[in-house]
Scaffold this motif. Structure first.
Motif, mmCIF file in Angstrom:
data_model
loop_
_atom_site.group_PDB
_atom_site.id
_atom_site.type_symbol
_atom_site.label_atom_id
_atom_site.label_comp_id
_atom_site.label_asym_id
_atom_site.label_seq_id
_atom_site.Cartn_x
_atom_site.Cartn_y
_atom_site.Cartn_z
ATOM 1 N N ILE A 194 0.960 -0.882 -0.274
ATOM 2 C CA ILE A 194 -0.380 0.134 0.680
ATOM 3 C C ILE A 194 0.752 1.076 0.186
ATOM 4 O O ILE A 194 0.649 2.071 -0.594
ATOM 5 N N ALA A 195 1.867 0.952 1.063
ATOM 6 C CA ALA A 195 3.009 2.549 0.946
ATOM 7 C C ALA A 195 3.510 3.008 -0.224
ATOM 8 O O ALA A 195 3.540 3.976 -1.015
ATOM 9 N N ASP A 196 4.227 1.561 -1.058
ATOM 10 C CA ASP A 196 4.779 1.806 -2.193
ATOM 11 C C ASP A 196 3.700 2.359 -3.561
ATOM 12 O O ASP A 196 4.001 2.877 -4.846
ATOM 13 N N ASN A 197 1.968 1.061 -3.128
ATOM 14 C CA ASN A 197 1.465 1.944 -4.187
ATOM 15 C C ASN A 197 1.064 3.540 -3.826
ATOM 16 O O ASN A 197 0.294 4.514 -5.222
ATOM 17 N N PHE A 198 1.163 3.988 -3.195
ATOM 18 C CA PHE A 198 0.665 5.018 -2.821
ATOM 19 C C PHE A 198 1.566 6.192 -3.125
ATOM 20 O O PHE A 198 1.906 7.809 -3.732
ATOM 21 N N HIS A 199 3.323 5.848 -2.734
ATOM 22 C CA HIS A 199 4.473 6.860 -3.457
ATOM 23 C C HIS A 199 3.678 6.684 -5.085
ATOM 24 O O HIS A 199 4.307 7.644 -5.304
ATOM 25 N N ARG A 200 3.309 5.596 -5.472
ATOM 26 C CA ARG A 200 3.390 5.286 -7.209
ATOM 27 C C ARG A 200 2.332 6.753 -7.456
ATOM 28 O O ARG A 200 2.384 7.523 -8.110
ATOM 29 N N GLU A 201 1.189 5.964 -6.325
ATOM 30 C CA GLU A 201 0.483 7.679 -7.133
ATOM 31 C C GLU A 201 0.667 8.455 -6.753
ATOM 32 O O GLU A 201 0.578 9.942 -7.405
#
Length: 809
Positions: free
Chosen positions: A331-338
């Motif tokens: 989730i944190a990685d996805n948030f970073h990409r977002e």
């Protein structure tokens, strides 16, 4: 520590299941042991205690029977006879039965030896008592003999037979005593001895007693009575002691059972305590492991800052916790990409906003085409797409036609691709804004295999997948005439509205993207951005079309406003003022311009002509025809022509002007105030209503004159002359008055107009009041057609008001 450092060794579900199984197994083991002890206790209570209670009750009963026998013996000593022996025999039988039951209960009892002694004394007591009864019987017989009277019943007892009975009883008692020594052979032997004793006793009752004197018998009775009393005292003492001993044994057994139970439960308490402590310790350890790992996770996430990657921890050994940690990291990685994607979007939004602002600005130069502004906006969007997707080499926006594809703006080419030899080959084979075919171009193949959304949610969820085909050009197997020199990878995106409709004049659009380096494919954020830009391009195209429609509509609205002003200027601003007449006129258009027309034509001799016309249709065409009608009237010499001649001339002119689908209905009347008369003609128009007073009431009469509408066929028209009186009213109107409806669907109609005239006979300005009545009748609904009404009230003069018909000249 887990057995493997790189993965979890057990799942939370498995661990909880193992703990539950172990706890249930321990509880079952303790429960089975408890159940076994309770079963043993129940057997003890059911067998030992119950038998002991039965023995005690029989001992107490035996004591009571002995006491009852002694009391009966004392009470019946003075009574000699058969009534004396019968209750004693009954008590002896009860004592024998109780003795037999006690003997059965004490077969294997530890105090069996003591009962043998007691039962021997009981047998001796019964033998002595029976001897006592026989002596009483002999005493009775001696008393009958001494009185010389025959006894009432034969007395058949013999005292000397008692010795033989004693021998048999002794044999039976010996067999009973050997019961505990020889349990297998005792039953049969004791049964035979008992039967022998019973039969001999019966035989003794049938034998005559020996002849003894009364003194001897009384001496024997005294001796036997003393022996029986001794037996009774001994038995009472022994039975009471034995009964007390059984009560002590019962109390001791109960106390032993209680002490054993206390000891058993005391020994099980540590096991139960250990089980509870083990369960609580396991749960606490399990909770500690989870909380410790969660705290470490919390510290990691709190200490980490984007865009730095979150460090990973060793596995906790619990699969669910490790899965939860991996999920949070994802989730944190996805948030970073977002976040990165959003930063790119924020930069792009400014450009898109400027594009839309430039697209929406009002064009002052009407010669500027909408496609010019749209092409510039799309070119800026392609440039933005190339800046945000570094791997993109070439981008085109095309619209499909029946015979091929046409570019909607200049192509975008990245600086690196523009300086390559491939771009030079591409530009030589494809000119700027050159139409290309479906089969001889690369874009034609892409359009047939394009996707709507290259980055779409999978099954409506939050997981996205790539749905557009990312194909290598060499896989196509085509040799295009246009768009040569391209050998990388391409993506095609269809440009459709959100409703799935085609764009740009019902023509589908295409966004063709070319990547020169097949290895440098776009990432997830690039796919998402390309999808967003595709939707933005669709929005820009739709916005351009809507703005073009809006500009056209605004221009049309402006022109309609001018037309409305022109049409309004053709109508008289106010009704003319003529002595003896009150003239009123109103008109209400269903739209900005309409097809209703009225006019007043004054004559130099004091007459006035009234024209009311209705052009078929609505809007601009009908308004233009009203202008033609007014021009036609102006071109005629109306002062020298009658109403019928005027209609004929107007009809002749209009037949050569208006189209076959249009026609005009019209009423034309000339009022002469001096003669109080009106000559009129009608060309298919609604009849004029004439209100007059007659016989003390108002009468409304329609002046009907048949005739064809204008502009249909060459024809002549009839004319009528109507004589008027003071107070008469003429009402000219169009069919828009009749077509008004309310919310229930009721039509105003001719009856409504006639009723209105009758109700307003004493008021002025009936035309305006009719318009107000129609507004109230419609209840807020729009008028279905244009409404025109002209009213004329004669204020003085005399006439019979009879309509007269005359031939046109």
């Amino acid at each position: 520590m887990p057995p493997h450092a790189n993965r979890s060794w057990i799942s939370m579900k498995t661990l909880l299941a193992a703990m539950c199984v172990a706890t249930i197994a321990l509880f079952l083991a303790l429960f089975m042991a408890q159940a076994q002890w309770l079963s043993q206790g129940a057997a003890f209570l059911r067998n030992d205690l119950r038998n002991t209670h039965r023995i005690i009750r029989n001992f107490e009963r035996l004591l009571l029977e002995l006491q009852d026998l002694r009391l009966k013996r004392i009470a019946l000593e003075e009574r000699i006879g058969h009534e004396y022996r019968q209750p004693l025999d009954s008590s002896l039988q009860v004592i024998s039965d109780v003795t037999t039951e006690i003997d059965q209960l004490l077969i294997s009892h530890p105090r069996r030896y003591r009962w043998i002694q007691i039962s021997g004394i009981i047998s001796a007591h019964q033998s002595a008592f029976r001897t006592y009864i026989r002596l009483v019987q002999q005493l009775e017989l001696a008393a009958w003999k001494a009185s010389g009277t025959q006894p009432p019943s034969p007395v058949t007892a013999d005292i000397h037979l008692s010795h033989f009975l004693k021998l048999v009883r002794h044999l039976h008692e010996s067999a009973t005593g050997m019961r505990w020594l020889y349990p297998h052979t005792w039953a049969g032997f004791a049964a035979h001895a008992h039967e022998l004793m019973t039969r001999i006793s019966s035989l003794a009752d049938l034998l005559p007693p020996p002849s003894l004197d009364e003194a001897t018998i009384r001496l024997s009775l005294t001796r036997i009575r003393q022996e029986v009393a001794g037996y009774e005292a001994t038995l009472t003492t022994m039975l009471r002691r034995e009964n007390e001993q059984f009560w002590r044994d019962l109390s001791a057994a109960s106390e032993l059972f209680v002490s054993h139970g206390e000891a058993y439960f005391s020994s099980r308490i540590p096991a139960w305590t250990f089980l509870l402590l083990l369960t609580a310790g396991s749960l606490f350890y399990f909770h500690y492991r989870i909380v410790q790992h969660l705290r470490q996770m919390s510290r990691r996430f709190s200490d980490s800052t984007l865009p730095r990657k979150i460090p990973s921890l060793p596995p906790s050994g619990i699969r669910e916790i490790d899965d939860f940690e991996r999920c949070l990291v994802q989730i944190a990685d996805n948030f970073h990409r977002e976040l990165q994607m959003n930063s790119r979007h924020i930069k792009a939004i400014t450009t898109i906003w400027n594009v839309l602002s430039d697209l929406g600005r009002e064009r002052t130069d009407l010669r500027e085409k909408p496609s010019d502004a749209l092409g510039g906006s799309l070119e800026r969007l392609l440039t933005l797409l190339g800046e945000q997707v570094p791997s993109l080499s070439l981008a085109r926006i095309l619209e499909s036609t029946d015979d091929g594809l046409s570019p909607m703006t200049q192509d975008y080419a990245s600086p690196a691709f523009r300086s390559s030899e491939k771009y030079a080959v591409y530009t030589r084979s494809t000119g700027a804004f050159q139409r290309i075919g479906w089969t001889n171009s690369l874009s034609g193949w892409i359009a047939r295999h394009a996707a709507i959304d290259p980055w779409t949610p999978d099954s409506g969820g939050d997981v996205y997948r790539i749905s557009a085909p990312f194909r290598q050009i060499r896989e196509f197997g085509i040799s295009p005439t246009h768009e040569q020199g391209l050998d990388g990878a391409v993506i095609g995106i269809r440009l459709l509205s959100k409703k799935g409709e085609k764009l740009s004049g019902n023509k589908p659009g295409l966004l063709a993207l070319y990547f020169d380096d097949p290895e440098n494919v776009p990432g997830e954020s690039d796919w998402m951005f390309m999808t967003i830009m595709a939707h933005q391009i669709v929005s820009v195209i739709e916005t351009a079309e809507l703005l073009d429609i809006s500009n056209r509509q605004r221009h049309l609205t402006s022109q309609l406003g001018i037309a409305r002003e022109i049409q309004a200027s053709t109508r008289p601003p106010t009704p003319p003022v003529i002595n003896g007449l009150e003239i009123d006129a109103v008109i209400s258009m269903a739209s900005q311009v309409g097809g209703d027309y009225y006019d007043f034509i004054p004559f130099r001799d004091g007459r006035i002509g009234i024209v009311v016309a209705d052009v078929s249709g609505k809007g601009v065409p009908a308004a233009l025809l009203t202008m033609v009608l007014k021009t036609t009237f102006k071109a005629l010499r109306v002062e020298t022509l009658s109403p019928a001649q005027i209609l004929r001339e107007v009809n002749r002119i209009l037949i050569g002007i208006i189209a076959e689908s249009y026609f005009i209905t019209m009423t034309y009347g000339i009022i002469d105030p001096s003669t109080r008369s009106m000559n009129m003609a009608n060309a298919g128009h609604t009849p004029v209503l004439h209100r007059t007073k007659k016989n003390g009431g108002d009468i409304v009469t329609p002046i009907e004159i048949p005739g064809y509408p204008l502009g249909v066929i060459e024809t002549s028209f009839k004319e009528r002359k109507v004589m008027l009186e003071a107070g008469d009213t003429l009402l000219f109107f169009t069919d828009g008055v009749l077509d008004c409806c309310n919310k229930t669907g009721d039509r105003f109609g001719m009856a409504g107009v006639e009723t209105f005239l009758k109700e307003t006979s004493s008021v002025n300005l009936p035309a305006r009041r009719l318009l107000a009545r129609l507004d109230s009748f419609r209840e807020g609904l729009d008028a279905p057609d244009d409404i025109t009404a002209v009213s004329v009230i004669f204020q003085n003069g005399d006439s019979d008001g009879t309509p007269q018909e005359s031939d046109p000249t």
